[in-house]
Design an enzyme around this catalytic site. Structure first.
Site, mmCIF file in Angstrom:
data_model
loop_
_atom_site.group_PDB
_atom_site.id
_atom_site.type_symbol
_atom_site.label_atom_id
_atom_site.label_comp_id
_atom_site.label_asym_id
_atom_site.label_seq_id
_atom_site.Cartn_x
_atom_site.Cartn_y
_atom_site.Cartn_z
ATOM 1 N N GLU A 57 0.867 -1.175 0.000
ATOM 2 C CA GLU A 57 0.000 0.000 0.000
ATOM 3 C C GLU A 57 0.907 1.229 0.000
ATOM 4 O O GLU A 57 1.811 1.332 0.839
ATOM 5 C CB GLU A 57 -0.910 0.022 1.221
ATOM 6 C CG GLU A 57 -1.846 1.231 1.219
ATOM 7 C CD GLU A 57 -2.705 1.331 2.465
ATOM 8 O OE1 GLU A 57 -3.457 2.320 2.564
ATOM 9 O OE2 GLU A 57 -2.612 0.461 3.338
ATOM 10 N N ARG A 292 5.891 -13.402 9.103
ATOM 11 C CA ARG A 292 6.516 -12.137 8.739
ATOM 12 C C ARG A 292 7.866 -11.987 9.433
ATOM 13 O O ARG A 292 8.204 -12.719 10.374
ATOM 14 C CB ARG A 292 5.605 -10.971 9.116
ATOM 15 C CG ARG A 292 5.406 -10.803 10.611
ATOM 16 C CD ARG A 292 4.390 -9.715 10.914
ATOM 17 N NE ARG A 292 4.840 -8.432 10.397
ATOM 18 C CZ ARG A 292 4.073 -7.354 10.328
ATOM 19 N NH1 ARG A 292 2.806 -7.416 10.727
ATOM 20 N NH2 ARG A 292 4.549 -6.217 9.882
ATOM 21 N N LYS A 302 4.347 1.078 10.000
ATOM 22 C CA LYS A 302 4.384 2.282 9.176
ATOM 23 C C LYS A 302 3.671 3.445 9.859
ATOM 24 O O LYS A 302 4.043 4.599 9.680
ATOM 25 C CB LYS A 302 3.763 1.997 7.810
ATOM 26 C CG LYS A 302 4.729 1.334 6.842
ATOM 27 C CD LYS A 302 4.263 1.416 5.404
ATOM 28 C CE LYS A 302 3.127 0.493 5.115
ATOM 29 N NZ LYS A 302 2.789 0.465 3.665
#
Length: 461
Positions: A57, A292, A302
């Site tokens: 994104e 992850r 983020k």
């Protein structure tokens, strides 16, 4: 010389190899996205054996956690004669900017990966599919698989239920399809404010998986999009957009991190309904999950990194103190070292935290065979060679890299007065001290052997 290791096997590689052996990926067709069922069926055979995608994104800069997904998706596509797409999931207009798009493209290139194959750029945007996704939404409404709900977001949360209690049907769950379709079109036309209503899938409010309790497909957002401007005022939820985007691009293996595992049943439900309605063609993408990358004592959120940048706590997204790829690059990390780090981590489904020293060691292993050497005295004391002429200098040399003794060399003068590190001398040395002390002989590297004949101190000791 390279420090990168051969790819090790993992469960994803086993899945891909089994899929290729089974033949169920053969006879696939591919058309430039958005490829609906009609376009796919009329298209030529897919030249790629598999298709993966890296779908960031554009709401911030990539960080070290993204590197694992980048290396995995592009690496698998390369190793199995496939193609990896770079796709921007730009479905949230309030946080996304062109700056982030450019930064992501730069960093994926910097890591050494390409998405241009035989003259075709496989760089895509979710926003390019908005019209197609909306048409799919109308098809779901007409088939009774979706409805417009007028509950507030808080009311939806209250009626969703818990892990042990079933949810409660919305008062608008059974409204006629024609009425939902009319309201959906009004939503698109901008006739309703933010939060007034939403489009929800009609699945099962009693499902043990909360993600199947009529999840939201579209919400109203009167906000300017960085690519489409004010064309749209309704935007798809990621859980709805994700499977549709994969299908429209002909992705075979949709590789996500573990937090999306509970979303997989909804991923499959959406695609099956659209196939039944003739909107998509088989074979369909399949989602797989891996653990992850989590580094000890490193914040990769983020949202939190953005806060540090916007509040001026750091100099920017490329501040070398940040774990962003741009920051690591400024700090001196190389693309090869990050690829090596990701390869060494492997791919599993088990969550773990990796020590920062593993990343640092990957950098050392990458730089050690190639990096030029330099010497600095950080805490100096003066060394006087008493039997060396004061007005004379000898030129000494050393290889720029000790792994290449016959390669380029650096040159430096040997004079009567030199400087050595304070820790390399002791007046009263401990046992097994092999550096300089009174009466001892040592070799000065790339020069001569010297004997310590004593030491003197000034008035400050």
């Amino acid at each position: 010389m390279t420090t990168e290791t051969a790819p090790s096997t993992n469960f994803l590689r086993n899945i891909i190899e089994n899929d290729l052996k089974s033949g169920h990926l053969e006879n696939r067709r591919w058309a430039p996205p958005p490829a609906t069922a009609a376009l796919r069926q009329a298209a030529a055979p897919d030249p790629a054996r598999i298709r993966t995608r890296f779908p960031p994104e554009p709401n911030g800069y990539l960080h070290i956690g993204h590197a694992k997904s980048i290396c995995l998706n592009f690496g698998l596509a390369k190793d199995y004669a496939g193609i990896c797409h770079l796709r921007f999931d730009d479905t949230n207009p309030e946080k996304e900017e062109d700056e982030y798009v450019r930064a992501i493209i730069e960093m994926v290139h910097w890591l050494g990966f390409e998405w241009s194959v035989d003259g075709t750029e496989h760089c895509y945007y979710a926003s390019d599919y908005f019209e197609t996704m909306y048409a799919f939404a109308e098809a779901l409404v007409q088939a009774g698989h979706a409805y417009v709900d007028e509950q507030s977001a808080e009311q939806m949360r209250q009626t969703r239920g818990t892990l042990t209690e079933a949810g409660t049907d919305s008062p608008w769950r059974n409204r006629p399809a024609a009425e939902s379709l009319r309201l959906l079109r009004e939503m698109r036309a901008g006739r309703h404010p933010n939060g007034r209503m939403a489009l929800r899938a009609r699945i099962d409010m009693a499902s043990p998986n909360i993600n199947l309790r009529d999840p939201v497909l579209y919400r109203i957002r009167h906000a300017e999009h960085h690519r489409t401007g004010n064309t749209w005022c309704i935007y798809p939820m990621y859980s709805w957009a994700h499977p549709v985007e994969d299908a429209l691009e002909g992705i075979t293996h949709s590789i996500c991190t573990l937090e999306f595992e509970d979303q997989r049943p909804f991923y499959d439900w959406i695609l099956q309904r659209l196939v039944e309605l003739g909107q998509l063609a088989e074979p369909l993408p399949h989602q797989y999950e891996f653990a992850r990358l989590n580094l000890e004592y490193v914040v990769t959120s983020k949202r939190k990194l953005r806060q540090l940048v916007l509040e001026g706590h750091v100099a920017g997204w490329d501040d070398p103190r940040l774990p962003t790829l741009a920051g690591l690059r400024r700090r001196g990390y190389t693309p090869a070292s990050i690829r090596l780090f990701c390869e060494r981590l492997g791919v599993t489904k088990a969550d773990s935290r990796i020590g920062y020293h593993v990343l640092e060691q990957a950098l050392r292993d990458d730089l050690d065979p190639t990096a030029d050497r330099a010497v600095a005295i950080l805490d100096p004391i003066r060394l006087v060679i008493t039997n060396f002429p004061a007005d004379h200098a000898e030129t000494c040399s050393a290889p720029l890299n000790p792994h290449d003794p016959d390669g380029p060399r650096r040159h430096f003068p040997f004079t009567r007065e030199l400087y050595i590190e304070r820790d390399d001398f002791r007046e009263d040395p401990p046992k097994k001290y092999f550096r300089l002390f009174p009466g001892n002989l040592v070799r000065l590297k790339y020069a001569w052997v010297v004997r310590c004949t004593g030491c003197t101190r000034n008035e400050h000791g």
